[in-house]
Design a protein around this motif. Structure first.
Motif, PDB file in Angstrom:
ATOM      1  N   UNK B 152     -15.510  42.474 -21.870  1.00 54.85           N
ATOM      2  CA  UNK B 152     -14.814  43.761 -21.833  1.00 54.85           C
ATOM      3  C   UNK B 152     -15.838  44.895 -21.887  1.00 54.85           C
ATOM      4  N   UNK B 153     -16.832  44.739 -22.759  1.00 57.70           N
ATOM      5  CA  UNK B 153     -17.895  45.746 -22.856  1.00 57.70           C
ATOM      6  C   UNK B 153     -18.643  45.853 -21.524  1.00 57.70           C
ATOM      7  N   UNK B 154     -18.864  44.717 -20.900  1.00 62.31           N
ATOM      8  CA  UNK B 154     -19.555  44.698 -19.606  1.00 62.31           C
ATOM      9  C   UNK B 154     -18.750  45.468 -18.570  1.00 62.31           C
ATOM     10  N   UNK B 155     -17.441  45.258 -18.588  1.00 59.75           N
ATOM     11  CA  UNK B 155     -16.578  45.977 -17.655  1.00 59.75           C
ATOM     12  C   UNK B 155     -16.644  47.484 -17.908  1.00 59.75           C
ATOM     13  N   UNK B 156     -16.550  47.878 -19.167  1.00 60.23           N
ATOM     14  CA  UNK B 156     -16.565  49.308 -19.484  1.00 60.23           C
ATOM     15  C   UNK B 156     -17.883  49.949 -19.040  1.00 60.23           C
ATOM     16  N   UNK B 157     -18.961  49.197 -19.158  1.00 58.10           N
ATOM     17  CA  UNK B 157     -20.263  49.736 -18.746  1.00 58.10           C
ATOM     18  C   UNK B 157     -20.342  49.906 -17.233  1.00 58.10           C
ATOM     19  N   UNK B 158     -19.750  48.987 -16.484  1.00 59.02           N
ATOM     20  CA  UNK B 158     -19.944  48.986 -15.033  1.00 59.02           C
ATOM     21  C   UNK B 158     -18.787  49.559 -14.218  1.00 59.02           C
ATOM     22  N   UNK B 159     -17.559  49.497 -14.760  1.00 58.23           N
ATOM     23  CA  UNK B 159     -16.393  49.840 -13.931  1.00 58.23           C
ATOM     24  C   UNK B 159     -16.475  51.279 -13.439  1.00 58.23           C
ATOM     25  N   UNK B 160     -16.266  51.447 -12.147  1.00 52.47           N
ATOM     26  CA  UNK B 160     -16.347  52.788 -11.564  1.00 52.47           C
ATOM     27  C   UNK B 160     -15.003  53.282 -11.067  1.00 52.47           C
ATOM     28  N   UNK B 161     -14.143  52.335 -10.720  1.00 53.22           N
ATOM     29  CA  UNK B 161     -12.881  52.735 -10.096  1.00 53.22           C
ATOM     30  C   UNK B 161     -11.840  51.655 -10.393  1.00 53.22           C
ATOM     31  N   UNK B 162     -10.681  51.812  -9.778  1.00 51.91           N
ATOM     32  CA  UNK B 162      -9.568  50.901  -9.993  1.00 51.91           C
ATOM     33  C   UNK B 162      -8.306  51.697  -9.718  1.00 51.91           C
ATOM     34  N   UNK B 163      -7.226  51.324 -10.355  1.00 48.72           N
ATOM     35  CA  UNK B 163      -5.956  51.990 -10.061  1.00 48.72           C
ATOM     36  C   UNK B 163      -5.431  52.717 -11.295  1.00 48.72           C
ATOM     37  N   UNK B 164      -4.888  53.880 -11.031  1.00 41.39           N
ATOM     38  CA  UNK B 164      -4.255  54.681 -12.076  1.00 41.39           C
ATOM     39  C   UNK B 164      -2.784  54.843 -11.722  1.00 41.39           C
ATOM     40  N   UNK B 165      -1.933  54.504 -12.678  1.00 46.83           N
ATOM     41  CA  UNK B 165      -0.491  54.694 -12.471  1.00 46.83           C
ATOM     42  C   UNK B 165       0.034  55.497 -13.649  1.00 46.83           C
ATOM     43  N   UNK B 166       0.702  56.580 -13.326  1.00 47.51           N
ATOM     44  CA  UNK B 166       1.229  57.429 -14.394  1.00 47.51           C
ATOM     45  C   UNK B 166       2.695  57.737 -14.113  1.00 47.51           C
ATOM     46  N   UNK B 167       3.561  57.300 -15.021  1.00 52.63           N
ATOM     47  CA  UNK B 167       4.991  57.577 -14.875  1.00 52.63           C
ATOM     48  C   UNK B 167       5.348  58.616 -15.949  1.00 52.63           C
ATOM     49  N   UNK B 168       5.610  59.859 -15.513  1.00 53.19           N
ATOM     50  CA  UNK B 168       5.866  60.926 -16.503  1.00 53.19           C
ATOM     51  C   UNK B 168       7.158  60.676 -17.279  1.00 53.19           C
ATOM     52  N   UNK B 169       7.314  61.468 -18.290  1.00 53.84           N
ATOM     53  CA  UNK B 169       8.441  61.358 -19.197  1.00 53.84           C
ATOM     54  C   UNK B 169       9.781  61.310 -18.470  1.00 53.84           C
ATOM     55  N   UNK B 170      10.591  60.321 -18.855  1.00 54.60           N
ATOM     56  CA  UNK B 170      11.955  60.150 -18.330  1.00 54.60           C
ATOM     57  C   UNK B 170      12.053  59.930 -16.829  1.00 54.60           C
ATOM     58  N   UNK B 171      10.933  59.638 -16.180  1.00 51.07           N
ATOM     59  CA  UNK B 171      10.991  59.330 -14.749  1.00 51.07           C
ATOM     60  C   UNK B 171      11.279  57.836 -14.566  1.00 51.07           C
ATOM     61  N   UNK B 172      12.297  57.560 -13.757  1.00 46.82           N
ATOM     62  CA  UNK B 172      12.581  56.162 -13.447  1.00 46.82           C
ATOM     63  C   UNK B 172      12.132  55.908 -12.012  1.00 46.82           C
ATOM     64  N   UNK B 173      11.035  55.213 -11.866  1.00 46.99           N
ATOM     65  CA  UNK B 173      10.528  54.907 -10.524  1.00 46.99           C
ATOM     66  C   UNK B 173      11.177  53.607 -10.082  1.00 46.99           C
ATOM     67  N   UNK B 174      12.123  53.715  -9.151  1.00 49.33           N
ATOM     68  CA  UNK B 174      12.917  52.539  -8.822  1.00 49.33           C
ATOM     69  C   UNK B 174      12.202  51.599  -7.852  1.00 49.33           C
TER      70      UNK B 174
END
Lengths: 250, 455
Positions: B152-174
């Motif tokens: 996990x530490x190795x990943x934190x040191x090297x990871x540069x990118x990936x996916x971000x998903x953010x579902x705001x308050x009370x949003x239902x993404x169907x």
């Protein structure tokens, strides 16, 4: 249809069947009765190819073919059906998938195309009505959580789906109340045709009031000790198995 | 002593790789992620790669899988073809928001990050860290166990990118959000990326992650995913791993649940040379419920190891866990599931079970369910089984005319369906059933449209 000659079989080195002779013709209903441990279920196991039973002597032909040479699934496709004394629960396998696989294997064996999904469901519906099976049962996993009566009804439903030439009912009446017994017996009677046959294995006369046999055989100590018409079952009911046991010893 | 030049230990090699490429690593990422690197590499220096002396990694040898020559890239490598031409997910009628990650980098056609009509944000983690630094900063690296797990530490040191998903308050993404991780290269590669999923209070989402190898090179993926499920929020997280036999996949998923939240995970390891999945769930708010399902199908010399940890940190939470596996040939597997019930976590209900089928005498499975309970008013149970196919059921099916092989397949299919049936998206469930069926038949388990014979 079925010819059994001098059949000897053992389980774990213990000889259970000691020379059975029996012939069943198309259109006939045979009852095999006998006390516990006489070899009734072992006979059913031999006919369906259960591996734990070892045949040591004798021969069985089914419509002229050597039955003992066949794997259990081939026997089934040739038209032998066993209604199990203890139907097995198979969690995760739906009745629909189970029956679809079975029906299509039978069809393939006869050189027929598999049924389409809609034809298959239609067939299921028809046969459920025929044998008065609650339609919800077929939406569940095979026998999972079924009551004793539901399991036995489900066996008859499978019989209706597969239309066997020879049906063997192994203690199908055990654990059934009178209503379930009637449903099961009606199902068997409706499926009865001149070109098929039934072997009813039972302890009691009760089932034979509904499924009337042409012949009754009494199996005792690995042999058929008495054969006669349906009146034999009544005589047995009246006198009990001691009559047979004493007769044997006398 | 060997007359060869002394090999540099893998730990030092990785630390040197970090030091020599720090500029490239930080340049290709974002400030929020870069802030955590220095500390992480220090942890890695101390911890190194986990060995089998580490109780958590008792059944998996990590170091040998690092001992291959892997290329490492610190910027997305251009590929000379269009991924669409060779890969199209063919789950019929599965309408998803699709996100592609190629060799650890978000693959964008146009926007690197999008706001969906519902208000949900989906896109590149590096880009999100630039556009929404506050959103990412508040959650990034809050759950990952850098202090105790070297990977996990190795990943934190090297990871540069990936996916971000953010579902705001009370949003239902169907519509389900689907992440497809593709590994494709003409050389062996080590990829390390990072995902962050935040489902805010009262929000709901379905996330499907698919891991695929598209070329027959050796791949090693070391992936960390952090998941936050807010008060009364609901997340279904399905992960499908389908990689070839020369691939190694190390995943570390951390979920944090607040009051009355619902989390369902379904981790399906259909195919892969070496798979290690860590899944850690913290029930941090009362009334939270976690349902963890897992399935692994292994054959030949494949190895799958699932390690799960459920932390009942507060009272009145429920968890249920079911992992099932089928091991064929000389395959090996491990399940290590720990449930922790903290001192004040009264009225906890926690159930766990792990069931395995071994198809050969050579297949091996190690299973270790663990309960650690410090509260006195709880309902907990755990159990594990390792066995063979039910002989009575097999005979019953053959007695109905079903061939032995087909009967075995039906039984295996039934066995694993107990896991698959918990996937709530109907079309996805059917597709997974279909893939499982093909997998058990030894037919291709890759997606139909992919011409690569990677499995």
């Amino acid at each position: 249809m079925l010819v059994i000659k001098d059949l000897h079989a053992k389980i774990n080195d213990k000889e259970i069947l000691k020379g059975i002779n029996l012939e069943v013709k198309a259109g006939e209903v045979h009852a095999i009765m006998g006390p516990n441990g006489s070899g009734k279920s072992t006979l059913a196991s031999v006919l369906t190819g259960r591996e734990l039973v070892e045949v040591t002597q004798g021969a069985i032909t089914f419509n002229g073919k050597d039955l003992l040479e066949m794997a259990p699934e081939i026997r089934a496709r040739e038209g032998i059906f066993l209604s199990f004394q203890y139907p097995v629960e198979i969690p995760g396998v739906s009745m629909v998938n189970f029956m679809k696989a079975a029906v299509n294997e039978h069809r393939k064996y006869r050189g027929l195309e598999p049924l389409t999904a809609s034809d298959f469901l239609k067939l299921m519906r028809e046969r459920k009505e025929l044998v008065e099976i609650d339609s919800a049962l077929t939406n569940r996993s095979v026998n999972e959580g079924f009551s004793g009566g539901e399991k036995k009804k489900n066996e008859i439903f499978q019989m209706a789906m597969l239309e066997p030439k020879l049906a063997i009912l192994d203690e199908t009446d055990s654990g059934l109340d009178i209503d379930a017994l009637r449903v099961v017996a009606n199902g068997v009677n409706k499926l009865k045709r001149p070109d098929n046959a039934v072997i009813v294995i039972t302890h009691y006369q009760r089932l034979l009031d509904y499924i009337v046999p042409d012949y009754v055989h009494i199996l005792y100590n690995g042999r058929i000790v008495k054969s006669a018409g349906k009146e034999l079952a009544l005589e047995l009911e009246e006198k009990g198995y001691d009559w047979i046991k004493n007769g044997e010893n006398a | 002593m060997s007359d060869k030049t002394t090999a540099i230990p893998i730990r030092d090699e990785l630390v040197n790789l970090y030091l020599n490429n720090l500029d490239l690593i930080t340049e290709g990422s974002a400030e929020v992620l870069n802030q955590h690197r220095q500390e992480a590499i220090q942890h890695f220096k101390l911890l190194g790669l986990p060995t089998q002396k580490n109780e958590k990694y008792k059944y998996s040898r990590i170091e040998p899988i690092f001992a291959h020559n892997y290329e490492k890239y610190f910027a997305p490598k251009r590929i000379a073809f269009n991924v669409d031409d060779i890969f199209r997910c063919d789950i019929p009628e599965l309408d998803t928001h699709l996100v592609l990650v190629l060799n650890g980098f978000f693959l964008s056609k146009a926007e690197k990050i999008t706001t969906l009509p519902s208000g949900a944000i989906v896109g590149s983690l590096a880009e999100a860290a630039k556009q929404f630094p506050e959103l990412v900063k508040a959650r990034y690296n809050r759950l990952a166990e850098n202090q105790t797990d070297g990977l996990v530490a190795l990943n934190t040191a090297f990871a540069q990118d990936g996916v971000f998903i953010y579902i705001p308050r009370n949003v239902v993404e169907s519509k389900p959000i689907q992440i497809i991780n593709l590994l494709m290269s003409d050389e062996n590669q080590l990829v390390q990326y990072r995902n962050l999923i935040v489902v805010e209070e009262g929000a709901q989402a379905n996330v499907l992650v698919c891991d695929h190898t598209l070329s027959p090179k050796r791949f090693l993926s070391n992936v960390v995913t952090e998941i936050f499920v807010g008060n009364n929020a609901k997340l279904e997280f399905v992960k499908m791993q389908n990689e070839h036999n020369d691939s190694a996949l190390l995943t570390h998923t951390y979920a944090h649940q607040q009051r009355d939240s619902r989390l369902t995970t379904n981790l399906l390891s259909l195919h892969g040379g070496f798979i290690r999945n860590n899944l850690s769930v913290t029930l941090a708010g009362e009334g939270a419920d976690a349902q963890l399902y897992g399935l692994y199908l292994t054959d030949r010399t494949q190895h799958t190891d699932n390690f799960t940890f459920i932390d009942h940190a507060v009272p009145n939470c429920t968890s249920n866990e079911l992992y099932k596996g089928i091991l064929d040939d000389q395959a090996t597997g491990a399940f290590n599931g720990k449930i922790m019930v903290r001192r004040n976590a009264q009225k906890t209900q926690a159930y766990q079970s792990n069931n395995n089928l071994l198809l050969t005498a050579d297949a091996r499975m190690s299973t270790k369910p663990q309960l650690e309970i410090y509260a006195d008013d709880v309902k907990c149970s755990h159990g594990a089984t390792v066995g063979q196919l039910d002989a009575d059921a097999l005979f019953y099916m053959r007695a109905r005319g079903i061939a032995e092989r087909e009967a075995k397949l039906l039984l295996m299919f039934g066995f694993v369906h107990e896991v698959v049936k918990h996937i709530s998206i109907h079309t996805l469930r059917e597709r997974i059933d279909d893939m499982v069926n093909k997998r058990l038949r030894g037919e291709l388990s890759r997606c139909h449209n992919c011409p690569m014979h990677c499995c």
